[in-house]
Design an enzyme around this catalytic site. Sequence first.
Site, PDB file in Angstrom:
ATOM      1  N   TYR A  71       0.834  -1.208   0.000  1.00 17.40           N
ATOM      2  CA  TYR A  71       0.000   0.000   0.000  1.00 17.40           C
ATOM      3  C   TYR A  71       0.865   1.253   0.000  1.00 17.40           C
ATOM      4  CZ  TYR A  71      -3.790   3.180   1.208  1.00 17.40           C
ATOM      5  OH  TYR A  71      -4.706   4.198   1.187  1.00 17.40           O
ATOM      6  N   PHE A 123      -7.234  20.175 -24.250  1.00 18.03           N
ATOM      7  CA  PHE A 123      -7.945  18.940 -24.559  1.00 18.03           C
ATOM      8  C   PHE A 123      -9.305  18.997 -23.869  1.00 18.03           C
ATOM      9  CE2 PHE A 123      -9.018  14.429 -24.019  1.00 18.03           C
ATOM     10  CZ  PHE A 123      -9.125  14.128 -25.356  1.00 18.03           C
ATOM     11  N   ASP A 124     -10.267  18.205 -24.344  1.00 16.45           N
ATOM     12  CA  ASP A 124     -11.637  18.361 -23.825  1.00 16.45           C
ATOM     13  C   ASP A 124     -11.743  18.132 -22.321  1.00 16.45           C
ATOM     14  OD1 ASP A 124     -11.325  15.607 -24.029  1.00 16.45           O
ATOM     15  OD2 ASP A 124     -13.163  15.244 -25.154  1.00 16.45           O
ATOM     16  N   ASP A 214       0.843  19.889 -20.616  1.00 24.06           N
ATOM     17  CA  ASP A 214       0.052  18.674 -20.765  1.00 24.06           C
ATOM     18  C   ASP A 214       0.924  17.788 -21.642  1.00 24.06           C
ATOM     19  OD1 ASP A 214      -1.518  16.626 -21.706  1.00 24.06           O
ATOM     20  OD2 ASP A 214      -3.330  17.839 -21.887  1.00 24.06           O
ATOM     21  N   ALA A 216       0.970  14.555 -22.461  1.00 25.09           N
ATOM     22  CA  ALA A 216       0.480  13.233 -22.875  1.00 25.09           C
ATOM     23  C   ALA A 216       1.305  12.628 -24.022  1.00 25.09           C
ATOM     24  CB  ALA A 216      -0.987  13.331 -23.274  1.00 25.09           C
ATOM     25  N   LYS A 257      -0.847   7.396 -23.266  1.00 24.64           N
ATOM     26  CA  LYS A 257      -0.307   7.734 -24.590  1.00 24.64           C
ATOM     27  C   LYS A 257       1.181   7.395 -24.579  1.00 24.64           C
ATOM     28  CE  LYS A 257      -4.205  10.271 -24.354  1.00 24.64           C
ATOM     29  NZ  LYS A 257      -5.064  10.258 -23.165  1.00 24.64           N
ATOM     30  N   HIS A 449     -20.153  14.161 -26.260  1.00 25.80           N
ATOM     31  CA  HIS A 449     -19.803  13.209 -27.309  1.00 25.80           C
ATOM     32  C   HIS A 449     -19.723  11.773 -26.798  1.00 25.80           C
ATOM     33  CE1 HIS A 449     -16.190  14.886 -25.490  1.00 25.80           C
ATOM     34  NE2 HIS A 449     -15.558  13.763 -25.770  1.00 25.80           N
TER      35      HIS A 449
END
Length: 465
Positions: A71, A123-124, A214, A216, A257, A449
Amino acid sequence: MHTIIEPFRIKMTEPLLISSRDQREQWLREAQFNSFLLSADRITIDLLTDSGTGAMSTKQWAALMMGDESYAGSQSWFNFQSTVKEITGFKHIFPVHQGRAAERILSQTRLKPGDIIPNNGHFDTTRANIEFVKAEAVDLVIPEAKDLSCDHPFKGNMDVESLKSLIEAKGPEKIPFVMMTITNNTFGGQPVSLENIKAVKEILTLYKIPLILDAARFAENAFLIHEREAGQSTKSLLEIAGEIFSLADGATMSAKKDGLSNTGGFFACNNNQWAEDFKNMLILTEGFPTYGGLAGRDLEAIAVGLKEALEMEYQVYRHATVEYMKNKLSEIGIPLILPAGGHAIYIDARNFLSQIPSSDFPGISLVNAMYLEGGIRGVEMGSVMFGKRDPETGAETPAPFELVRLTFPRRVYTQSHFDYVVEVLKRVWENRENLPIYKITKQPPFLRHFSAHFTPTTRRGSAST
Ligand SMILES: Cc1ncc(COP(=O)(O)O)c(C=O)c1O
């Protein structure tokens, strides 16, 4: 050698469904004509996303077996931490279950209503998390990005002058941080140059505003810097990535990604107070800071994957796939965003289906036609994903572009799969004047979407199924 081969061979196979058109018609109807709602075993080639859909390497699978599921303070955490530190150089590192968890905690710990967060392209999920705390998400991509065929090598760049004007107009105290998304997924997966990141950082230093990446697709961005930016071709991808991260104060990361993993992510930063606040919210909502909602085995797989994403042979092959598809589809005449970005081909659905206005969602028509024709799943990135709907009046403000993204899972499909995709798209292109439009019949208040329902309409105003 002219032929760029996949730098791997296949040890384990997974069957692909070959279906009939009748089956696909029934399945799409059952999915309310929203390909997000299709059962994945009803898809032949799934280009919905490159997120978490990659194939792991033998080294990653072996690393999974080394997962230490303690843990607190597991060995897998220390492996993960040292790899992320080696690549990014950040002081504080927190695992999270996926990128949006980092975005959520960052937004909830650092933003208040009325704050403004500029980005080269939110990004969304980033936008939604910022807007959820009543802050404003502003896209400041360079104007060239809005000209879909303009051949700028770094169309993901931020418009530095607009950033300066925005800071001066609103005041730096309104802007707790600025984000840069590498590569810029919302505007075509286009890369950001090192020069642009440096220019942004220079301005932000003047105003004492932190820069958050970001990250990714940081490895794909590093590769495109290596290929396209003057003076970078002699550096390794690890060196280029290191330089990118050294310009930032923190990063959110979806390891699904360029972590070459099926799950996971992280937040990293240098500021002690930011780290303290992030840690407290992480414990409350994700998990103890040495696992952050992930299993020890996931941490191991990501640690290996982050390094593999920076291997030159891998990136050469990956980009060759994208270029191959760009060339084949362009030969047919299909309008695409040029140049090709890092992880996907973006079809310009507005030009592909010039008879369908944005208000009738041409991207949805194209996505559904690809599925019906050959069982291929792509994703609309147009007015359904990025358009705005007034909740009171129902009035729609269309997105700037109507795109359909064909995203390439990492190390999954071979060249013959891509040749099949080209053949299916050629047929859809030849039949483009006969495609139906789709109307929304049900939608949630945000990120519609993912779960909206549609119905096909052969001519404006009359629904048919
Ligand atoms: C640029 C970018 N940022 C953030 C995210 C969100 O990451 P996740 O899906 O892991 O939550 C994505 C996912 O596609 C993305 O493309």
